[in-house]
Design an enzyme around this catalytic site. Structure first.
Site, mmCIF file in Angstrom:
data_model
loop_
_atom_site.group_PDB
_atom_site.id
_atom_site.type_symbol
_atom_site.label_atom_id
_atom_site.label_comp_id
_atom_site.label_asym_id
_atom_site.label_seq_id
_atom_site.Cartn_x
_atom_site.Cartn_y
_atom_site.Cartn_z
ATOM 1 N N GLU A 79 -6.778 8.438 -5.795
ATOM 2 C CA GLU A 79 -6.126 8.749 -5.101
ATOM 3 C C GLU A 79 -6.770 8.343 -4.134
ATOM 4 O OE1 GLU A 79 -8.167 13.372 -3.868
ATOM 5 O OE2 GLU A 79 -6.044 13.366 -2.951
ATOM 6 N N HIS A 127 -7.733 10.268 8.480
ATOM 7 C CA HIS A 127 -7.207 10.822 7.256
ATOM 8 C C HIS A 127 -8.017 9.296 6.134
ATOM 9 C CE1 HIS A 127 -6.862 13.005 3.945
ATOM 10 N NE2 HIS A 127 -5.788 12.428 3.608
ATOM 11 N N CYS A 132 -8.947 18.588 4.135
ATOM 12 C CA CYS A 132 -8.880 17.305 5.166
ATOM 13 C C CYS A 132 -7.467 17.074 5.352
ATOM 14 C CB CYS A 132 -9.067 16.344 4.896
ATOM 15 S SG CYS A 132 -11.434 16.377 2.947
ATOM 16 N N CYS A 138 -11.505 16.367 -5.459
ATOM 17 C CA CYS A 138 -10.616 16.763 -4.305
ATOM 18 C C CYS A 138 -10.610 17.774 -3.327
ATOM 19 C CB CYS A 138 -9.290 15.929 -4.370
ATOM 20 S SG CYS A 138 -8.330 16.296 -2.504
ATOM 21 N N GLU A 146 -2.312 18.484 -7.587
ATOM 22 C CA GLU A 146 -0.966 17.763 -5.974
ATOM 23 C C GLU A 146 0.306 18.529 -6.572
ATOM 24 O OE1 GLU A 146 -3.772 15.214 -7.023
ATOM 25 O OE2 GLU A 146 -3.774 15.517 -5.157
ATOM 26 N N THR A 153 -1.356 17.124 -1.524
ATOM 27 C CA THR A 153 -2.362 17.839 -2.251
ATOM 28 C C THR A 153 -2.490 19.286 -1.673
ATOM 29 O OG1 THR A 153 -3.772 15.901 -2.094
ATOM 30 C CG2 THR A 153 -4.942 17.664 -1.551
ATOM 31 N N CYS A 184 -14.947 11.188 1.725
ATOM 32 C CA CYS A 184 -16.067 12.658 0.563
ATOM 33 C C CYS A 184 -16.077 12.161 -1.441
ATOM 34 C CB CYS A 184 -14.255 13.709 0.413
ATOM 35 S SG CYS A 184 -12.601 12.169 -0.307
ATOM 36 N N TYR A 238 -11.972 9.577 3.489
ATOM 37 C CA TYR A 238 -12.248 9.122 2.001
ATOM 38 C C TYR A 238 -13.771 8.691 2.628
ATOM 39 C CZ TYR A 238 -8.201 9.539 0.809
ATOM 40 O OH TYR A 238 -6.199 10.601 -0.411
HETATM 41 C C1 FAD Z 1 -3.337 12.178 -5.246
HETATM 42 C C2 FAD Z 1 -2.963 11.806 -4.434
HETATM 43 C C3 FAD Z 1 -2.632 12.670 -3.291
HETATM 44 C C4 FAD Z 1 -2.407 12.917 -2.223
HETATM 45 N N1 FAD Z 1 -2.091 13.770 -1.354
HETATM 46 C C5 FAD Z 1 -1.329 13.852 -0.201
HETATM 47 C C6 FAD Z 1 -0.975 15.051 0.474
HETATM 48 O O1 FAD Z 1 -1.729 15.996 0.997
HETATM 49 N N2 FAD Z 1 0.356 14.513 1.898
HETATM 50 C C7 FAD Z 1 0.290 13.759 2.088
HETATM 51 O O2 FAD Z 1 2.052 13.806 2.949
HETATM 52 N N3 FAD Z 1 0.597 12.922 1.226
HETATM 53 C C8 FAD Z 1 0.149 12.661 0.439
HETATM 54 N N4 FAD Z 1 0.033 11.808 -0.686
HETATM 55 C C9 FAD Z 1 0.935 10.612 -0.796
HETATM 56 C C10 FAD Z 1 0.505 9.169 -0.431
HETATM 57 O O3 FAD Z 1 0.295 9.252 1.048
HETATM 58 C C11 FAD Z 1 1.075 8.550 -0.822
HETATM 59 O O4 FAD Z 1 0.931 8.237 -2.787
HETATM 60 C C12 FAD Z 1 1.182 6.530 -0.476
HETATM 61 O O5 FAD Z 1 1.217 6.740 0.929
HETATM 62 C C13 FAD Z 1 1.882 5.996 -1.148
HETATM 63 O O6 FAD Z 1 3.440 6.125 -0.478
HETATM 64 P P1 FAD Z 1 4.015 5.978 -3.221
HETATM 65 O O7 FAD Z 1 3.024 6.939 -3.769
HETATM 66 O O8 FAD Z 1 5.195 7.185 -2.851
HETATM 67 O O9 FAD Z 1 3.609 4.898 -3.318
HETATM 68 P P2 FAD Z 1 4.912 3.669 -2.891
HETATM 69 O O10 FAD Z 1 5.654 3.778 -1.469
HETATM 70 O O11 FAD Z 1 6.381 3.881 -4.642
HETATM 71 O O12 FAD Z 1 4.234 2.119 -3.316
HETATM 72 C C14 FAD Z 1 4.197 1.408 -4.430
HETATM 73 C C15 FAD Z 1 3.718 0.272 -3.878
HETATM 74 O O13 FAD Z 1 4.094 -0.212 -3.252
HETATM 75 C C16 FAD Z 1 4.792 -0.986 -2.184
HETATM 76 N N5 FAD Z 1 5.246 0.034 -0.988
HETATM 77 C C17 FAD Z 1 6.106 0.296 -1.417
HETATM 78 N N6 FAD Z 1 7.247 0.726 0.301
HETATM 79 C C18 FAD Z 1 6.894 -1.057 0.591
HETATM 80 C C19 FAD Z 1 7.681 -1.356 0.974
HETATM 81 N N7 FAD Z 1 9.090 -1.231 1.759
HETATM 82 N N8 FAD Z 1 7.670 -2.417 1.474
HETATM 83 C C20 FAD Z 1 6.818 -3.668 1.159
HETATM 84 N N9 FAD Z 1 5.683 -2.675 -0.092
HETATM 85 C C21 FAD Z 1 5.742 -1.714 -0.511
HETATM 86 C C22 FAD Z 1 3.468 -0.202 -1.996
HETATM 87 O O14 FAD Z 1 2.573 -1.095 -0.878
HETATM 88 C C23 FAD Z 1 2.317 -0.352 -3.203
HETATM 89 O O15 FAD Z 1 1.527 -1.061 -3.621
HETATM 90 C C24 FAD Z 1 -1.129 11.247 -2.245
HETATM 91 C C25 FAD Z 1 -1.134 9.984 -2.680
HETATM 92 C C26 FAD Z 1 -1.437 11.015 -3.956
HETATM 93 C C27 FAD Z 1 -1.992 10.289 -4.870
HETATM 94 S S1 SF4 Z 2 -9.912 13.779 2.411
HETATM 95 FE FE1 SF4 Z 2 -10.745 13.153 -0.055
HETATM 96 S S2 SF4 Z 2 -11.617 15.483 -0.480
HETATM 97 FE FE2 SF4 Z 2 -10.671 15.420 1.424
HETATM 98 S S3 SF4 Z 2 -8.058 15.757 1.036
HETATM 99 FE FE3 SF4 Z 2 -7.934 13.797 0.824
HETATM 100 S S4 SF4 Z 2 -9.102 12.821 -0.607
HETATM 101 FE FE4 SF4 Z 2 -9.008 15.504 -0.978
#
Ligand code: FAD
Ligand code: SF4
Length: 508
Positions: free
Chosen positions: A449, A295, A107, A103, A260, A194, A301, A299
């Site tokens: 991710e 966004h 983006c 990553c 992250e 990220t 990417c 992906y």
């Molecule tokens: C490697 C990585 C990079 C990331 N980078 C960024 C970033 O740069 N900026 C940023 O803003 N975010 C970033 N994210 C965040 C990403 O958008 C969130 O991980 C995603 O929205 C899920 O939220 P969570 O991880 O809190 O999971 P959770 O919300 O805890 O979800 C876990 C599970 O529970 C379910 N769930 C959660 N809430 C509910 C509900 N109310 N009703 C029913 N089901 C539910 C989900 O569908 C999922 O199956 C990143 C995540 C990862 C893993």
């Molecule tokens: S689109 Fe892909 S490379 Fe770009 S920030 Fe998200 S995961 Fe990283």
């Protein structure tokens, strides 16, 4: 505003720009003195640096002429002025995925700027506010100085069944806790951010649909990453401490990595001129939907990473002496089919862009969600094939130290031989790369991710369900089957097929 003396041009200048900042970053229970020099953090910085170098090496791909500044700017900071611009984002992302195998972190900022372009315009239209003009000033500055923007959307969220203002602790979503005539003070925490430590600025945004009770949470603003009141807690990655060991084989990809961190705001200040939404809670869902629309097709990417992994699988098959075996060839074909299925939906989403009221071009939402939904599955399947082809040695391989040891080294040189003419060290390096991407540091970027970034799988299913136009499809079926029915047609609030059948996508 943050002081950076001149526009950053190259990766090297970018790395220089990160040095000597007063960031409060915790890793392994300690404050990191200089993130740029930390062996665990550095590969993630190298990955961002590549976004600068590519813009110099392949100007047409990774930069664009901005009508906001009139300058040639990095594509990650460009506001899309045509469907072609949106398409080129995807092409650049695939290339950077190929070059880094991870990553490259820029983006989220690109997609945040583009989605804010249209959202601020429409908030102003309704409320007579001046957010759009302020945003354009901010964009002008970051385009000119060529800065990295992190997109801080996801809150830590506490009890997932409750909204921001219903949480027991109100800080589980970032909110305004104080205000004066100069601006607002925010507290709370954003999770999984990220590249935040490698950024110059962060765009803080709400993470979900908000209600009137959540007005304090309806805040969008730009903040320098080294502003007072911000603490970073670094996210661990599997096998991350290998970066602190001598040698580079065991890291698999020693040059590049993702990043992250959790970002904690404790009364961090955002001045009025950098606030782009403040209390207009009814626009939070519009912003989130437009951001995730961009966004989710960003992906593609991962198809660049897929290219690397397919290449690694083909190489190890060759090193093992089985490149022409039919099931291996078939598995490589299947991996390619899966990878291109992701790319196909992402790039189609970009081609099917349309112009928004503010002038920015927005990609197709249905296809973006299908793309991201593919991404939640196919990299896992591609990884499974890569592990199958690699053989068990991928996880039982001795360390580089054993290869360099005068007693064990010759034993490994003898017993880890594959096909004649292949170095044992080369074989080890490719196996480690597959390990790195499927279960080591870069499995964060390639797998988890892919699952959760830009929203977990269910979030895409909800968007797909909203746009599937079942009423229209039922009509098609009934007409062909000559079903005669009285009664009203279901009215549909989706226009996917309008976009499908639009003949010229270069026009609004
Ligand atoms: C490697 C990585 C990079 C990331 N980078 C960024 C970033 O740069 N900026 C940023 O803003 N975010 C970033 N994210 C965040 C990403 O958008 C969130 O991980 C995603 O929205 C899920 O939220 P969570 O991880 O809190 O999971 P959770 O919300 O805890 O979800 C876990 C599970 O529970 C379910 N769930 C959660 N809430 C509910 C509900 N109310 N009703 C029913 N089901 C539910 C989900 O569908 C999922 O199956 C990143 C995540 C990862 C893993
Ligand atoms: S689109 Fe892909 S490379 Fe770009 S920030 Fe998200 S995961 Fe990283």
């Amino acid at each position: 505003m943050q002081k950076i003396v001149r526009p950053i041009r190259t990766g090297e200048e970018y790395i220089e720009s990160l040095k000597g900042r007063d960031l409060k970053v915790y890793l392994f229970g300690e404050l990191v003195k200089e993130p740029v020099d930390h062996p665990i953090i550095r590969p993630s910085i190298n990955a961002v640096a590549k976004t600068y170098d590519l813009a110099v090496e392949e100007e047409g791909l990774a930069s664009a002429k901005s009508s906001i500044t009139g300058e040639q700017v990095n594509r990650f900071l460009h506001i899309a002025e045509s469907a072609q611009d949106v398409v080129k984002q995807n092409k650049m992302q695939r290339k950077l995925g190929q070059l880094t195998g991870t990553c490259f972190q820029r983006c989220v900022g690109m997609d945040a700027l583009n989605s804010l372009h249209s959202t601020t315009f429409e908030i102003d239209e309704k409320h007579g506010t001046k957010y759009h003009k302020k945003l354009l000033e901010f964009i002008k500055m970051v385009q000119h100085e060529n800065l990295v923007i992190g997109g801080a959307m996801t809150d830590v969220k506490g009890d997932r069944s409750k909204g921001p203002s219903d949480q027991e602790d109100p800080d589980l979503f970032v909110r305004v806790v104080e205000r004066d005539d100069k601006g607002v003070y925010i507290s709370g925490a954003k999770a999984h951010q990220t590249g935040c430590i490698n950024s110059h600025w962060m765009l803080v945004m709400p993470t979900m649909r908000l209600t009137e009770n959540d007005k304090d949470y309806a805040l969008v603003g730009a903040i320098p990453v080294d502003a007072p009141g911000i603490t970073y807690i670094y996210g661990r990655q599997s096998c991350d401490t290998r970066a602190m060991e001598p040698g580079d084989i065991d890291q698999g990809n020693s040059e590049y990595g993702g990043q992250e961190a959790m970002v904690i705001f404790d009364k961090a200040f955002i001045p009025n001129e950098l606030i782009f939404m403040d209390g207009e809670y009814e626009f939070a869902s519009m912003l989130v939907e437009r951001f995730t629309c961009y966004h989710r097709r960003s992906y593609v990417c991962k198809t660049g990473l897929g290219d690397v992994l397919i290449g690694a699988a083909a190489t190890i098959a060759d090193y093992n002496g089985v490149p022409n075996v039919s099931h291996i060839k078939d598995k490589l074909i299947e991996m390619t089919h899966l990878n291109e299925s992701i790319y196909g939906t992402g790039i189609a989403s970009s081609y099917q862009s349309h112009k928004m009221k503010s002038g920015v071009w927005q990609n197709d939402d249905m296809l973006a969600n299908v793309c991201k939904h593919n991404v939640t599955r196919f990299p896992y399947q591609i990884s499974r094939f890569a592990q199958d082809i690699a053989g068990g040695l991928m996880v039982t391989l001795p360390s580089e130290a054993e290869l360099r040891n005068p007693i064990t080294g010759p034993l490994l040189e003898k017993y880890l031989k594959g096909r004649k003419g292949v170095d044992v060290e080369s074989r080890m390096r490719i196996l480690r790369l597959i390990e790195n991407m499927t279960m080591g540091r870069n499995a964060v970027g390639y797998l988890t991710e892919s699952m959760h970034g830009a929203g977990s799988p269910q979030a895409q299913r909800i968007q797909i369900a909203r746009q599937m136009q079942l009423g229209y499809k039922k009509r098609l079926a009934k007409d062909l089957a000559k079903v005669q029915e009285q009664g009203e047609e279901t009215l549909e609030n989706a226009d996917y097929f309008k976009r499908v059948f639009k003949l010229d996508n270069s026009k609004e």
